[in-house]
Design a protein around this motif. Structure first.
Motif, PDB file in Angstrom:
ATOM      1  N   THR A  87       0.706  -1.265   0.043  1.00  0.00           N
ATOM      2  CA  THR A  87      -0.016   0.042  -0.066  1.00  0.00           C
ATOM      3  C   THR A  87       0.757   1.351  -0.098  1.00  0.00           C
ATOM      4  O   THR A  87       0.228   2.429  -0.004  1.00  0.00           O
ATOM      5  CB  THR A  87      -0.950   0.038   1.224  1.00  0.00           C
ATOM      6  N   GLY A  88       2.368   1.124   0.085  1.00  0.00           N
ATOM      7  CA  GLY A  88       3.019   2.255   0.084  1.00  0.00           C
ATOM      8  C   GLY A  88       3.116   2.928   1.182  1.00  0.00           C
ATOM      9  O   GLY A  88       3.291   4.204   1.392  1.00  0.00           O
ATOM     10  N   CYS A  89       2.896   2.122   2.271  1.00  0.00           N
ATOM     11  CA  CYS A  89       2.457   2.803   3.918  1.00  0.00           C
ATOM     12  C   CYS A  89       3.867   3.525   4.559  1.00  0.00           C
ATOM     13  O   CYS A  89       3.876   4.264   5.174  1.00  0.00           O
ATOM     14  CB  CYS A  89       1.868   2.250   4.759  1.00  0.00           C
ATOM     15  N   ASN A 133      15.989  16.833   0.659  1.00  0.00           N
ATOM     16  CA  ASN A 133      17.118  16.742  -0.205  1.00  0.00           C
ATOM     17  C   ASN A 133      17.417  15.467  -0.526  1.00  0.00           C
ATOM     18  O   ASN A 133      18.235  14.663  -0.053  1.00  0.00           O
ATOM     19  CB  ASN A 133      18.271  17.185   0.458  1.00  0.00           C
ATOM     20  N   LYS A 134      16.631  14.937  -1.624  1.00  0.00           N
ATOM     21  CA  LYS A 134      16.732  13.410  -2.145  1.00  0.00           C
ATOM     22  C   LYS A 134      18.160  13.011  -2.562  1.00  0.00           C
ATOM     23  O   LYS A 134      18.368  11.918  -2.724  1.00  0.00           O
ATOM     24  CB  LYS A 134      15.498  13.242  -3.446  1.00  0.00           C
ATOM     25  N   LEU A 135      18.930  13.915  -3.003  1.00  0.00           N
ATOM     26  CA  LEU A 135      20.499  13.740  -3.389  1.00  0.00           C
ATOM     27  C   LEU A 135      21.280  13.343  -2.413  1.00  0.00           C
ATOM     28  O   LEU A 135      22.261  12.395  -2.646  1.00  0.00           O
ATOM     29  CB  LEU A 135      20.910  14.849  -4.149  1.00  0.00           C
ATOM     30  N   LYS A 136      20.974  13.588  -1.261  1.00  0.00           N
ATOM     31  CA  LYS A 136      21.571  13.241  -0.080  1.00  0.00           C
ATOM     32  C   LYS A 136      20.931  12.404   1.096  1.00  0.00           C
ATOM     33  O   LYS A 136      21.378  12.367   2.300  1.00  0.00           O
ATOM     34  CB  LYS A 136      22.531  14.505   0.596  1.00  0.00           C
ATOM     35  N   THR A 137      20.059  11.793   0.657  1.00  0.00           N
ATOM     36  CA  THR A 137      19.005  11.420   1.597  1.00  0.00           C
ATOM     37  C   THR A 137      19.730   9.974   1.877  1.00  0.00           C
ATOM     38  O   THR A 137      20.388   9.292   1.245  1.00  0.00           O
ATOM     39  CB  THR A 137      17.723  10.777   1.141  1.00  0.00           C
ATOM     40  N   LEU A 138      19.689   9.440   3.217  1.00  0.00           N
ATOM     41  CA  LEU A 138      20.429   8.144   3.596  1.00  0.00           C
ATOM     42  C   LEU A 138      19.152   6.983   4.126  1.00  0.00           C
ATOM     43  O   LEU A 138      18.389   7.413   5.025  1.00  0.00           O
ATOM     44  CB  LEU A 138      21.076   8.463   4.863  1.00  0.00           C
ATOM     45  N   THR A 139      18.817   6.222   3.385  1.00  0.00           N
ATOM     46  CA  THR A 139      17.836   5.040   3.582  1.00  0.00           C
ATOM     47  C   THR A 139      18.118   4.061   2.905  1.00  0.00           C
ATOM     48  O   THR A 139      18.699   3.853   1.798  1.00  0.00           O
ATOM     49  CB  THR A 139      16.405   5.712   3.150  1.00  0.00           C
ATOM     50  N   TRP A 140      18.044   2.849   3.306  1.00  0.00           N
ATOM     51  CA  TRP A 140      18.343   1.462   2.893  1.00  0.00           C
ATOM     52  C   TRP A 140      17.144   0.939   2.182  1.00  0.00           C
ATOM     53  O   TRP A 140      17.563   0.060   1.210  1.00  0.00           O
ATOM     54  CB  TRP A 140      18.820   0.412   4.034  1.00  0.00           C
ATOM     55  N   LEU A 141      16.191   1.416   2.301  1.00  0.00           N
ATOM     56  CA  LEU A 141      14.792   0.637   1.608  1.00  0.00           C
ATOM     57  C   LEU A 141      14.080   1.886   1.308  1.00  0.00           C
ATOM     58  O   LEU A 141      13.709   2.730   1.859  1.00  0.00           O
ATOM     59  CB  LEU A 141      14.163  -0.106   2.563  1.00  0.00           C
ATOM     60  N   LEU A 142      13.734   1.913  -0.136  1.00  0.00           N
ATOM     61  CA  LEU A 142      13.004   3.042  -0.529  1.00  0.00           C
ATOM     62  C   LEU A 142      11.725   2.362  -1.576  1.00  0.00           C
ATOM     63  O   LEU A 142      11.766   1.327  -2.069  1.00  0.00           O
ATOM     64  CB  LEU A 142      13.651   3.844  -1.583  1.00  0.00           C
ATOM     65  N   VAL A 143      10.580   3.108  -1.151  1.00  0.00           N
ATOM     66  CA  VAL A 143       9.254   2.538  -1.920  1.00  0.00           C
ATOM     67  C   VAL A 143       8.965   3.549  -2.973  1.00  0.00           C
ATOM     68  O   VAL A 143       8.874   4.756  -2.812  1.00  0.00           O
ATOM     69  CB  VAL A 143       8.040   2.498  -0.945  1.00  0.00           C
ATOM     70  N   TYR A 144       9.074   2.958  -4.224  1.00  0.00           N
ATOM     71  CA  TYR A 144       8.745   3.640  -5.600  1.00  0.00           C
ATOM     72  C   TYR A 144       7.337   3.719  -5.826  1.00  0.00           C
ATOM     73  O   TYR A 144       6.649   2.583  -5.716  1.00  0.00           O
ATOM     74  CB  TYR A 144       9.572   3.209  -6.637  1.00  0.00           C
ATOM     75  N   GLU A 145       6.869   4.613  -6.182  1.00  0.00           N
ATOM     76  CA  GLU A 145       5.242   4.794  -6.799  1.00  0.00           C
ATOM     77  C   GLU A 145       5.406   4.376  -8.366  1.00  0.00           C
ATOM     78  O   GLU A 145       6.106   5.002  -9.324  1.00  0.00           O
ATOM     79  CB  GLU A 145       4.696   5.933  -6.601  1.00  0.00           C
ATOM     80  N   LEU A 146       4.558   3.314  -8.835  1.00  0.00           N
ATOM     81  CA  LEU A 146       4.544   3.260 -10.320  1.00  0.00           C
ATOM     82  C   LEU A 146       3.165   3.646 -10.672  1.00  0.00           C
ATOM     83  O   LEU A 146       2.116   3.638  -9.915  1.00  0.00           O
ATOM     84  CB  LEU A 146       4.698   1.684 -10.412  1.00  0.00           C
ATOM     85  N   GLU A 198      -4.067   3.253 -12.844  1.00  0.00           N
ATOM     86  CA  GLU A 198      -3.742   2.515 -11.851  1.00  0.00           C
ATOM     87  C   GLU A 198      -2.318   2.679 -11.129  1.00  0.00           C
ATOM     88  O   GLU A 198      -1.550   3.218 -12.115  1.00  0.00           O
ATOM     89  CB  GLU A 198      -4.010   1.050 -12.048  1.00  0.00           C
ATOM     90  N   SER A 199      -2.368   2.609  -9.941  1.00  0.00           N
ATOM     91  CA  SER A 199      -1.083   2.726  -9.075  1.00  0.00           C
ATOM     92  C   SER A 199      -0.793   1.263  -8.714  1.00  0.00           C
ATOM     93  O   SER A 199      -1.330   0.665  -7.959  1.00  0.00           O
ATOM     94  CB  SER A 199      -1.116   4.037  -8.453  1.00  0.00           C
ATOM     95  N   ALA A 200       0.631   1.460  -8.181  1.00  0.00           N
ATOM     96  CA  ALA A 200       1.289   0.353  -7.608  1.00  0.00           C
ATOM     97  C   ALA A 200       2.548   1.019  -6.736  1.00  0.00           C
ATOM     98  O   ALA A 200       3.106   2.112  -7.106  1.00  0.00           O
ATOM     99  CB  ALA A 200       1.688  -0.809  -8.214  1.00  0.00           C
ATOM    100  N   TYR A 201       2.895   0.314  -5.614  1.00  0.00           N
ATOM    101  CA  TYR A 201       4.222   0.765  -4.890  1.00  0.00           C
ATOM    102  C   TYR A 201       5.045  -0.533  -4.944  1.00  0.00           C
ATOM    103  O   TYR A 201       4.702  -1.626  -4.675  1.00  0.00           O
ATOM    104  CB  TYR A 201       3.405   0.899  -3.394  1.00  0.00           C
ATOM    105  N   LEU A 202       6.248  -0.203  -5.052  1.00  0.00           N
ATOM    106  CA  LEU A 202       7.607  -1.138  -5.236  1.00  0.00           C
ATOM    107  C   LEU A 202       8.574  -0.823  -4.274  1.00  0.00           C
ATOM    108  O   LEU A 202       9.321   0.182  -4.495  1.00  0.00           O
ATOM    109  CB  LEU A 202       7.838  -1.401  -6.646  1.00  0.00           C
TER     110      LEU A 202
END
Length: 252
Positions: free
Chosen positions: A20-22, A43-56, A66-70
């Motif tokens: 659900t992209g929560c 500042n997404k160029l210097k964000t630090l995160t090991w897991l990122l959820v993309y919206e499709l 239609e949308s989906a989250y990956l």
């Protein structure tokens, strides 16, 4: 790079249709692995995160849209592009199970591995880690903190694998043949919809052994031949087509 095979293959399977992209997986990942909050998260160029959820999305307008989250962790590739480019052997794939390691004290911050990774799954620590007052007491004792100037990435919550192996040894079991469910990354436990499955895909007794054979299973950029250990499942053609630089037939 030569393909590396192990008797155990720790594999993550993510059902995109259930996500659900929560962002609960992202939050749990940061808490489990002591990733300090950013002063400026915009500042997404210097964000630090090991897991990122993309919206499709399917590229259509309402009402057909239609949308989906990956969610995208490190793929733990069988042929990792990051390993051979590291000049100081700070990243390796030599442990049973196939997790690609990141050895922080060796890292010199050259970021060659970041340039080599086609999944953008590696992050550079631009700033000293700073936690709000009192929050340092909530740091996980199982995971080391990192200074600025080194590369970080998802390691399938490796400390939990070590805990599961210790439990297996205590119970006189093979530490490399863990029962299904003994080793769970934090993102899996936090997911409210059960979109994430995890286990040894070479073990018939593990759920992921069958999930990766699902007719709707796919991997990101599979045509690169890097053999990622993260699989996705979606029953929507448009989702699967976006996984590997798909082009419409008239543009082939």
């Amino acid at each position: 790079m030569q393909h590396i095979e192990f008797d155990t293959k720790w594999t993550m399977v993510i059902d995109v249709d259930k996500c659900t992209g929560c962002g609960a997986c992202m939050v749990s990942c940061q808490a489990e692995n002591n990733i300090a909050p950013m002063e400026d998260g915009s500042n997404k160029l210097k964000t630090l995160t090991w897991l990122l959820v993309y919206e499709l999305n399917n590229g259509k307008d309402f009402p057909e849209r239609e949308s989906a989250y990956l969610p995208r962790p490190c793929m733990q590739c069988g042929k990792p592009a990051c390993v051979p480019v590291c000049p100081v052997v700070a990243t390796t794939k030599d442990e049973e199970g196939g997790i690609v390691s990141q050895i922080y004290p060796r890292c010199i911050g050259c970021r060659y591995c970041m340039a080599a990774c086609p999944y953008h799954a590696r992050y550079f620590g631009w700033f000293d880690p700073i936690w709000p007052e009192g929050m340092e007491k909530a740091l996980s004792p199982s995971t080391s903190t990192r200074p600025r100037g080194v590369v970080e990435k998802c390691n399938f919550c490796h400390s939990r694998l070590l805990d599961a192996r210790a439990r297996a040894r205590a119970e006189d079991m093979d530490p490399n043949k863990l029962p299904d469910g003994w080793y769970k990354p934090a993102c899996l436990e936090a997911c409210p919809t059960g979109a994430i499955s995890f286990g040894d895909s070479k073990n018939p007794e593990h759920k992921v052994h069958d999930l990766i054979k699902d007719k709707n299973a796919f991997r990101l950029l599979e045509s690169l031949g890097m053999d990622p250990q993260v699989y996705y499942i979606s029953r929507h053609d448009w989702v699967r087509e976006q996984s590997d630089n798909h082009l419409p037939k008239d543009k082939h």
